[in-house]
Design an enzyme around this catalytic site. Structure first.
Site, short mmCIF file in Angstrom:
data_model
loop_
_atom_site.label_atom_id
_atom_site.label_comp_id
_atom_site.label_asym_id
_atom_site.label_seq_id
_atom_site.Cartn_x
_atom_site.Cartn_y
_atom_site.Cartn_z
N ASP A 1 -8.07 -4.98 1.36
CA ASP A 1 -8.97 -3.97 0.49
C ASP A 1 -10.04 -4.21 1.50
O ASP A 1 -10.45 -5.35 2.04
CB ASP A 1 -9.27 -4.84 -0.77
CG ASP A 1 -9.81 -3.84 -1.96
OD1 ASP A 1 -9.53 -2.38 -1.60
OD2 ASP A 1 -10.79 -3.99 -2.79
N THR A 2 -10.63 -2.86 1.46
CA THR A 2 -11.70 -2.77 2.31
C THR A 2 -12.83 -1.99 1.56
O THR A 2 -12.69 -1.15 0.75
CB THR A 2 -11.40 -1.65 3.66
OG1 THR A 2 -10.41 -2.58 4.32
CG2 THR A 2 -12.54 -1.41 4.45
N THR B 1 0.96 -1.10 -0.03
CA THR B 1 0.22 0.09 -0.01
C THR B 1 0.94 1.41 -0.01
O THR B 1 2.17 1.33 0.54
CB THR B 1 -0.70 0.04 1.19
OG1 THR B 1 -1.75 1.37 1.17
CG2 THR B 1 0.00 0.08 2.41
N GLY B 2 0.12 2.17 -0.53
CA GLY B 2 0.84 3.53 -0.38
C GLY B 2 0.16 4.42 0.54
O GLY B 2 0.35 5.57 0.58
N LYS C 1 -0.73 6.08 3.74
CA LYS C 1 0.16 6.25 4.88
C LYS C 1 -0.92 6.06 6.28
O LYS C 1 -0.35 5.86 7.32
CB LYS C 1 0.81 7.79 5.12
CG LYS C 1 2.21 7.67 4.14
CD LYS C 1 2.70 9.06 4.27
CE LYS C 1 3.83 9.24 3.28
NZ LYS C 1 4.30 8.41 2.34
N LYS D 1 -3.40 4.04 6.39
CA LYS D 1 -3.65 2.67 6.68
C LYS D 1 -2.22 2.01 7.38
O LYS D 1 -2.52 1.41 8.23
CB LYS D 1 -3.87 1.95 5.25
CG LYS D 1 -4.40 0.65 5.58
CD LYS D 1 -4.68 0.00 4.04
CE LYS D 1 -5.92 0.48 3.34
NZ LYS D 1 -5.81 -0.31 2.07
N TYR E 1 -14.49 6.64 5.72
CA TYR E 1 -15.80 6.97 5.96
C TYR E 1 -16.24 7.02 7.45
O TYR E 1 -17.39 7.01 7.98
CB TYR E 1 -16.85 5.84 5.42
CG TYR E 1 -16.83 5.91 3.94
CD1 TYR E 1 -17.78 6.54 3.23
CD2 TYR E 1 -15.87 5.03 3.23
CE1 TYR E 1 -17.88 6.60 1.81
CE2 TYR E 1 -15.83 5.09 1.71
CZ TYR E 1 -16.71 5.85 1.18
OH TYR E 1 -16.88 5.73 -0.28
N ASP E 2 -15.16 7.07 8.17
CA ASP E 2 -15.35 6.90 9.69
C ASP E 2 -16.08 8.02 10.22
O ASP E 2 -16.71 7.48 11.61
CB ASP E 2 -13.78 7.12 10.24
CG ASP E 2 -13.15 5.80 10.42
OD1 ASP E 2 -13.49 4.67 9.52
OD2 ASP E 2 -12.07 5.83 10.88
#
Length: 192
Positions: free
Chosen positions: A68-69, A7-8, A10, A12, A151-152
């Site tokens: 993936d989420t 991943t790129g 940051k 996450k 979406y938190d």
């Protein structure tokens, strides 16, 4: 143990580092791959996580994980789903995505939704393993909270009375879909 996270993002990476204290987590940037990116055109979280993990594993030949989420909202046919990250367009910001979703739900009473994360792990022998986590909840009518990630700010977990955007990273990591998937991954690693 050292694993490369494909991943790129940051945000996450920082979230995951809080979850896996016994694993050295590297990123593509640590290997000079500053522009590592994979087109996420799979029709499932599993396919997208595999595609990212496989691409980086092919380049570095090291144990690799990718996740993936998606956010799945019942009243709009489980959208945004696998397109959650780019829901409002290719270069959409977190806010753009939230605004589009809130607008789509403006006339809906059913606000049930769930987050789901799928992790793909390719080990040293090139075996592929998957770990999934889910967090059920509901979409709010407006943004609430200071913590801005995905979406938190518009998602209230089932059984709670505040959004993920109102929680600390540590609180989120105790209940989140991503934490559930990574806990399964950590359990697998410790047993093997």
């Amino acid at each position: 143990m050292e694993i490369v996270f494909a991943t790129g993002n940051k945000d996450k990476v920082n979230q995951i580092k809080l979850m896996i204290d016994d694993i050295v987590l590297k990123t593509p940037e640590d290997y000079g791959l500053d522009d590592f990116e994979v087109v996420e055109d799979g029709d499932s979280l599993k396919k997208n996580s595999y595609k990212k993990a496989k691409a980086l594993n092919d380049i570095l030949d090291k144990p690799t994980i990718a996740d993936d989420t998606g956010l799945f909202v019942r009243s709009i046919d489980n959208r945004p789903g696998v397109k959650s990250h780019r829901y409002a367009g290719e270069d959409a910001s977190y806010k753009d995505n939230r605004d589009k979703l809130l607008n789509e739900l403006s006339d809906k009473n059913d606000r049930y939704a769930y987050f789901e994360t799928c992790i793909c792990y390719i080990d040293e022998e090139k075996n592929t393993h998957y770990f999934e986590g889910r967090l059920k909840g509901a979409i709010t009518l407006e943004e609430i909270g200071e913590y801005e990630f995905g979406y938190d700010q518009i998602f209230i977990p089932e059984g709670l009375n505040k959004t993920l955007g109102e929680m600390t990273k540590e609180e989120i990591n105790e209940i989140s879909h991503r934490a559930k998937a990574f806990n399964k991954f950590k359990e697998y690693i410790s047993e093997n």
